[in-house]
Design a protein around this motif. Structure first.
Motif, short mmCIF file in Angstrom:
data_model
loop_
_atom_site.label_atom_id
_atom_site.label_comp_id
_atom_site.label_asym_id
_atom_site.label_seq_id
_atom_site.Cartn_x
_atom_site.Cartn_y
_atom_site.Cartn_z
N SER A 103 0.85 -1.19 0.00
CA SER A 103 0.00 0.00 0.00
C SER A 103 0.89 1.24 0.00
O SER A 103 1.54 1.55 1.00
N VAL A 104 0.93 1.94 -1.13
CA VAL A 104 1.85 3.06 -1.32
C VAL A 104 1.09 4.27 -1.84
O VAL A 104 0.22 4.15 -2.70
N SER A 105 1.41 5.45 -1.31
CA SER A 105 0.91 6.72 -1.83
C SER A 105 2.08 7.59 -2.24
O SER A 105 3.15 7.56 -1.60
N LEU A 106 1.88 8.36 -3.29
CA LEU A 106 2.93 9.23 -3.81
C LEU A 106 2.43 10.66 -3.86
O LEU A 106 1.38 10.94 -4.46
N ILE A 107 3.16 11.56 -3.22
CA ILE A 107 2.90 13.00 -3.29
C ILE A 107 3.97 13.62 -4.17
O ILE A 107 5.17 13.41 -3.94
N THR A 108 3.56 14.37 -5.19
CA THR A 108 4.52 14.94 -6.12
C THR A 108 4.74 16.42 -5.84
O THR A 108 4.02 17.05 -5.07
N ARG A 109 5.74 16.95 -6.52
CA ARG A 109 6.03 18.38 -6.42
C ARG A 109 4.81 19.21 -6.86
O ARG A 109 4.50 20.24 -6.25
N GLN A 110 4.14 18.76 -7.89
CA GLN A 110 2.99 19.49 -8.39
C GLN A 110 1.85 19.51 -7.37
O GLN A 110 1.15 20.52 -7.22
N ASP A 111 1.66 18.41 -6.64
CA ASP A 111 0.64 18.37 -5.60
C ASP A 111 0.90 19.43 -4.54
O ASP A 111 -0.01 20.13 -4.09
N ILE A 112 2.17 19.56 -4.12
CA ILE A 112 2.54 20.53 -3.09
C ILE A 112 2.35 21.95 -3.59
O ILE A 112 1.83 22.81 -2.88
N GLU A 113 2.76 22.21 -4.83
CA GLU A 113 2.65 23.56 -5.37
C GLU A 113 1.21 23.99 -5.53
O GLU A 113 0.86 25.15 -5.29
N ARG A 114 0.33 23.09 -5.93
CA ARG A 114 -1.06 23.46 -6.12
C ARG A 114 -1.76 23.84 -4.83
O ARG A 114 -2.62 24.71 -4.82
N ARG A 115 -1.38 23.22 -3.74
CA ARG A 115 -1.99 23.56 -2.45
C ARG A 115 -1.23 24.67 -1.75
O ARG A 115 -1.63 25.10 -0.67
N MET A 116 -0.11 25.11 -2.33
CA MET A 116 0.69 26.20 -1.76
C MET A 116 0.99 25.91 -0.28
O MET A 116 0.81 26.74 0.60
N SER A 117 1.44 24.70 -0.03
CA SER A 117 1.59 24.20 1.33
C SER A 117 2.68 24.94 2.08
O SER A 117 3.79 25.11 1.58
N SER A 118 2.37 25.36 3.30
CA SER A 118 3.38 25.91 4.19
C SER A 118 3.96 24.82 5.08
O SER A 118 5.05 24.97 5.63
N THR A 119 3.24 23.70 5.24
CA THR A 119 3.74 22.50 5.88
C THR A 119 3.26 21.30 5.07
O THR A 119 2.33 21.41 4.28
N LEU A 120 3.86 20.14 5.32
CA LEU A 120 3.45 18.94 4.59
C LEU A 120 2.11 18.40 5.07
O LEU A 120 1.53 17.51 4.43
N ALA A 121 1.58 18.94 6.17
CA ALA A 121 0.28 18.48 6.65
C ALA A 121 -0.80 18.67 5.61
O ALA A 121 -1.74 17.86 5.51
N ASP A 122 -0.72 19.72 4.80
CA ASP A 122 -1.73 20.00 3.79
C ASP A 122 -1.96 18.83 2.84
O ASP A 122 -3.09 18.54 2.45
N VAL A 123 -0.89 18.15 2.45
CA VAL A 123 -1.02 17.07 1.48
C VAL A 123 -1.12 15.70 2.16
O VAL A 123 -1.82 14.82 1.68
N ILE A 124 -0.44 15.51 3.27
CA ILE A 124 -0.46 14.21 3.94
C ILE A 124 -1.84 13.92 4.53
O ILE A 124 -2.30 12.77 4.54
N ASN A 125 -2.54 14.96 5.02
CA ASN A 125 -3.85 14.74 5.63
C ASN A 125 -4.90 14.24 4.64
O ASN A 125 -6.00 13.87 5.06
N ARG A 126 -4.58 14.22 3.35
CA ARG A 126 -5.54 13.74 2.36
C ARG A 126 -5.21 12.34 1.86
O ARG A 126 -5.86 11.82 0.95
N LEU A 127 -4.22 11.69 2.48
CA LEU A 127 -3.87 10.33 2.10
C LEU A 127 -4.67 9.34 2.95
O LEU A 127 -5.04 9.63 4.08
N PRO A 128 -4.93 8.13 2.44
CA PRO A 128 -5.62 7.12 3.26
C PRO A 128 -4.74 6.65 4.41
O PRO A 128 -3.56 6.38 4.24
#
Length: 738
Positions: A103-128
């Motif tokens: 079970s693997v999830s991948l967060i890309t550079r584009q994912d981070i840029e689109r959410r304009m994340s100030s911390t990684l919580a923005d993208v990690i909180n949307r993973l299963p």
């Protein structure tokens, strides 16, 4: 929290499943045109050829094959071009994400840029089954995977371990890194002790930082970027600058990022204050191609954050008793944390251009401090955790005819943690005692590809740890950790797998010896010298379905699902073990202690799917987890059911992508520790990404938590800190590439 409050916010499981079904129907549609016989063999040969290429070659070639069927830039949780992306963390070898038997999830550079994340919580909180829980402050956000946190998760940044656990400097994040420097994040859900050793009971979170080759445009020798942005909810202003280039066999990158932030607007209009500070970070990457097959890389980074806040980063308000005035006064301090990382990588490739060896040497050091509280006798304190480590790996590839083709992976790991606490008066001590721990292990695996699409992967590891505590006895123990995985690729669309493995995790110095029972504090942390290593047996199975041309010549669907069951003994958990009478507070206060849960079971499912056609991208993920004490039946800490869904549309003529994100979390109303329970919630985000055609400008705009929802994330650590999460936020970012 009243039952009425919980019920008012409950998001029922039936609603979650309905939301998942709406997005998954297209992906589970008929799977005609399966290839039997000779065509299946040809498909297997195509897969073998793709694996022989480097990650860059494989990505380019797959993109050409798919053409318009696969569009880049899908929203989180799964990018729409997942079929062409390679991941390495789950098996330590490059594989297409749909071929990974885990079970693997991948967060890309584009994912981070689109959410304009100030911390990684923005993208990690949307993973299963993954979260960064702990509140809205950067310093309080703690990674969790499948209900595990702290040292039950291995955190890697460019191969270097981040080993600070949750007890370090209070309830504080072990993962300080500016998203401006992150190229990708691979999250492996589930135990990975055979490959990574002690600490991967819950999974592995591996972060790769930027390199010059990630940013250089084709045919360019150098480049530079400037970007800046603002987020309204936490008054967060940020900026970054990067310059990078390639000169013959040398390449390099130099980057800087800075942020300032203030009081946080929480959902519903509350304020989280004080929260006034800044962060500064820098990254240097240098690389040299000694030959076409040997490369050496050097990386150096630092991150420094300073903030005026409560001593507990997860608390909304905190007071102490001033005996001179006989009153309760706010307990706020100036705090700071510095994270330094150094690493060297030596990489070798075989004659086909595939990586066949890697040596990593690293040093990671986190120093956290807080100043004295001048209105009382409470002194300041500095805590340091320094980790030195080495990781060496070699890959051998052989074909034995009817016995199958083999890929042998052998390696060894070593790291040493050095913990030191110093109070401002020059005395040692504090909450966490001084001490050291060293861990080393040896592992090997063999990926055997047999006829008819069968892949068998047995692996084995020996791991051992030694703990040296100041003022406490030395402890040592080891473990033999087998694992076996069976995967079947019946055709080029399907992959089915089953796996079984043993896992373990050594108790840390902090968990064993943490001792904080000082009046007038409202809570005590008690030591436990009888802690034993965690161990578990994990059973996992799943499938992936990957098909282009499902309904149209221009569409692509990808579905991946995982189910797991784990039987764990001696699970280490921060527990409420009693109460003490506080003469100052005139009430019974909580006693915390790390304890072994004698026998715990956990089971769950994780589901991910994407569907792409033309300029439309759809994505969804769903997770379900339950953890129980097998002896008492009590429900232990476990993240609630979660659905994360996405829909995006790209206007190619103007370069604009509009995305809608939904995050729906069910109520956590079954934890036997009632104070940890949380109501359910739904969040809505609108994102716009405008990459001007033929122009060096990129503009991003977003509104997150659109309805300004008051919601509380399930916090498995600080159960008594009931603080809402960040409210509606308007985000803007602009970048320019030279």
């Amino acid at each position: 929290m009243s039952s009425t409050h919980v019920c008012a916010h409950t998001f029922h499981r039936a609603h979650l499943l309905s939301a998942a079904a709406i997005f998954l129907i297209p992906s589970f549609a008929a799977h005609a045109n399966e290839l039997p016989g000779k065509e299946r063999e040809n498909a297997a040969s195509t897969r073998q050829a793709a694996i022989k290429k480097t990650p860059e070659q494989s990505s380019r070639n797959t993109s050409k094959q798919l053409g318009a069927h696969v569009r880049t830039g899908a929203a989180i949780p799964i990018s729409s071009n997942a079929a062409e992306r390679l991941v390495v963390t789950a098996t330590r070898t490059p594989q297409r994400i749909q071929d990974v038997p885990a079970s693997v999830s991948l967060i890309t550079r584009q994912d981070i840029e689109r959410r304009m994340s100030s911390t990684l919580a923005d993208v990690i909180n949307r993973l299963p089954d993954a979260d960064m829980a702990g509140g809205a402050r950067t310093e309080g956000q703690i990674p969790e995977i499948r209900g595990f946190n702290g040292r039950d998760i291995i955190l890697l940044v460019d191969g270097a371990r981040r080993n600070a656990d949750n007890g370090f400097a209070g309830f504080q994040t072990p993962l300080y890194i500016d998203p401006a420097f992150v190229q990708s994040v691979e999250v492996v859900m589930g135990a990975a002790s055979t490959l990574y050793g002690s600490g991967s009971m819950g999974g592995v979170m591996s972060i790769k930082t930027l390199e010059a080759k990630d940013l250089l445009a084709p045919g360019r020798k150098w480049g530079a970027e400037l970007d800046g942005g603002y987020q309204s909810a936490n008054e967060n202003a940020k900026g970054a600058a990067k310059v990078y280039g390639k000169w013959g066999k040398f390449d390099g990158l130099l980057a800087y990022a800075g942020q300032s932030f203030g009081p946080i607007s929480l959902g519903g209009g509350q304020k989280l204050s004080p929260n006034n500070g800044t962060s500064n970070s820098a990254l240097l990457k240098l690389g040299y191609d000694i030959t076409d097959r040997i490369r050496v890389d050097f990386g150096q980074s630092f991150y420094y954050i300073e903030n005026y806040r409560p001593a507990n980063a997860q608390a909304q308000k905190f007071t102490v008793y001033n005996s001179s005035t006989k009153t309760y006064i706010p307990y706020y301090r100036q705090t700071g944390t510095r994270q330094d990382d150094s690493n060297i990588h030596l990489t070798t490739k075989d004659s086909d251009g595939k990586e066949d060896g890697r040596l990593t040497l690293y040093r990671s050091k986190m120093t956290s401090w807080y100043g004295p509280f001048i209105k009382t006798s409470i002194v300041g304190e500095t805590q340091t955790l320094e980790t030195y480590g080495a990781d060496i790996q070699k890959i051998f590839r052989e074909n034995f005819g009817y016995l199958g083709s083999h890929m042998f992976v052998v390696g060894a790991n070593y790291y040493r943690d050095i913990n030191h606490t110093l109070q401002k008066n020059g005395q040692g001590g504090g909450t966490i005692p001084d001490g050291q721990q060293q861990v080393y292990g040896f592992y090997g695996s063999d990926e055997i590809k047999l006829p008819y699409g069968i892949v068998l992967t047995p692996s084995l590891r020996y791991d051992r740890y030694n703990t040296f505590g100041s003022g406490s006895s030395t402890s040592t123990s080891g473990a033999i950790l087998p694992k076996i995985t069976l995967a079947w690729h019946p055709n080029r669309n399907w992959m089915v797998y089953l796996s079984w493995g043993k896992n373990y995790r050594a108790p840390t110095i902090q968990e064993t010896n943490m001792n904080y029972a000082i009046t007038p504090n409202s809570y005590y942390f008690l030591p436990n010298n009888n802690l034993r290593p965690e161990s578990a047996r994990t059973y996992e199975g799943g499938f992936s379905y990957n098909k282009s041309g499902l309904f149209s010549r221009k569409d692509h669907a990808l579905v991946r699902a995982t189910g797991f069951y784990e039987d764990a003994t001696n699970l280490i958990q921060l527990s409420v073990v009693g109460h003490h009478w506080s003469p100052l507070y005139k009430t019974n206060e909580i006693n915390y202690q790390y304890t072994n849960i004698q026998h715990a079971t956990r089971y769950g499912i994780e589901l991910r799917a994407t569907y792409n056609i033309e300029n439309i991208n759809l994505g969804v993920s769903y997770s379900h987890l339950r953890v129980r004490d097998a002896n008492t039946g009590a429900n232990l800490l476990a993240q609630p059911d979660k659905v994360a869904a996405d829909a995006s549309y790209t206007f190619p003529k103007i370069g604009l992508t509009a995305t809608y994100n939904l995050t729906a979390v069910e109520a956590q109303d079954y934890d036997s520790t009632i104070a940890r329970r949380r109501p359910g919630y739904m969040l809505h985000d609108i994102l716009f990404d405008w990459q001007m055609p033929g122009k060096p400008w990129r503009v991003n705009f977003a509104v997150t938590n659109l309805t300004n929802k008051t919601y509380y994330m399930y916090k498995s650590i600080a159960s008594n800190n009931d603080v809402p999460e960040i409210g509606r936020s308007f985000r803007f970012n602009i970048s320019y590439k030279f």
